[in-house]
Design a protein around this motif. Structure first.
Motif, mmCIF file in Angstrom:
data_model
loop_
_atom_site.group_PDB
_atom_site.id
_atom_site.type_symbol
_atom_site.label_atom_id
_atom_site.label_comp_id
_atom_site.label_asym_id
_atom_site.label_seq_id
_atom_site.Cartn_x
_atom_site.Cartn_y
_atom_site.Cartn_z
ATOM 1 N N ASN A 89 3.084 2.162 2.456
ATOM 2 C CA ASN A 89 3.397 2.658 3.795
ATOM 3 C C ASN A 89 4.796 2.182 4.205
ATOM 4 N N ASN A 141 3.428 7.371 4.399
ATOM 5 C CA ASN A 141 3.684 7.276 2.966
ATOM 6 C C ASN A 141 4.935 8.082 2.622
ATOM 7 N N GLN A 181 0.818 -1.214 0.000
ATOM 8 C CA GLN A 181 0.000 0.000 0.000
ATOM 9 C C GLN A 181 0.857 1.271 0.000
#
Length: 200
Positions: A158, A181, A156
């Protein structure tokens, strides 16, 4: 010898005088349940009538079946005991391997060839994991000591990991970027094409 000769001549009933001097009518059969020849013979004195012979035969057959059943149950119990002990040892070994003790091996190898194949597979797997862990440790050391800033994200995007060079270069500590992020590094000075290339 007389039973073998009778079977060789195709006879299944033979009249013989036993060692006790009594003449009997024998029913003879060869069993094919082992590599060696097994001959079963049941005899009854000729002075008995057929009803008595049938009763004696039925009784002997019941005793024979009972012995066969007891033998099968004893064999099943023995096999299950071997399997249960092996499963306990192997489960304990797998738990130790799963907890990271990759140098562990089966301390009491099985005497059953098929189970030995499984043990060999487990030992091979443990050796491969041990080798892989050693490689990962070396890679981790190289990444930690690298002068190049590195970070690792999950699918994702992260941040899951960053090395000390990243902290020195960006000024962000590991705690500050963990789970965030990488966009937090974007201050508008890097061309958009660079980010697109990174994402690809």
């Amino acid at each position: 010898r007389a039973f073998v000769q009778a079977l060789a001549q195709g006879e299944r009933l033979v009249e013989l005088t036993g060692l006790d001097g009594q003449t009997r009518m024998y029913g003879v059969a060869r069993l094919h349940i082992a590599k060696t020849a097994i001959i079963v013979a049941m005899g009854a004195p000729l002075d008995r009538n057929l009803g008595q012979i049938d009763r004696d035969f039925a009784l002997r057959l019941i005793v024979l079946l009972g012995l066969a059943l007891l033998s099968a149950l004893a064999a099943r119990y023995y096999i299950y005991a071997i399997l249960e002990a092996w499963v306990q040892h192997t489960s304990a070994l797998l738990q130790r391997l799963g907890s990271g003790q990759l140098a562990q091996r089966q301390d009491s190898p099985s005497s059953v060839r098929e189970l030995q194949h499984i043990e060999d597979g487990i030992h091979h797997m443990a050796a491969m994991l041990q080798h892989r862990e050693s490689d990962l440790r070396r890679l981790s050391t190289a990444v930690e000591q690298s002068p190049v800033a590195m970070l690792i994200t999950d699918p994702q995007g992260n941040i899951q990991y960053n090395n000390p060079a990243f902290e020195r270069t960006t000024g962000y500590t590991r705690a500050e970027v963990q789970g965030r992020n990488p966009r937090l590094l974007n201050h508008g000075r890097t061309p958009k094409a660079t980010y697109q290339a990174m994402w690809q």
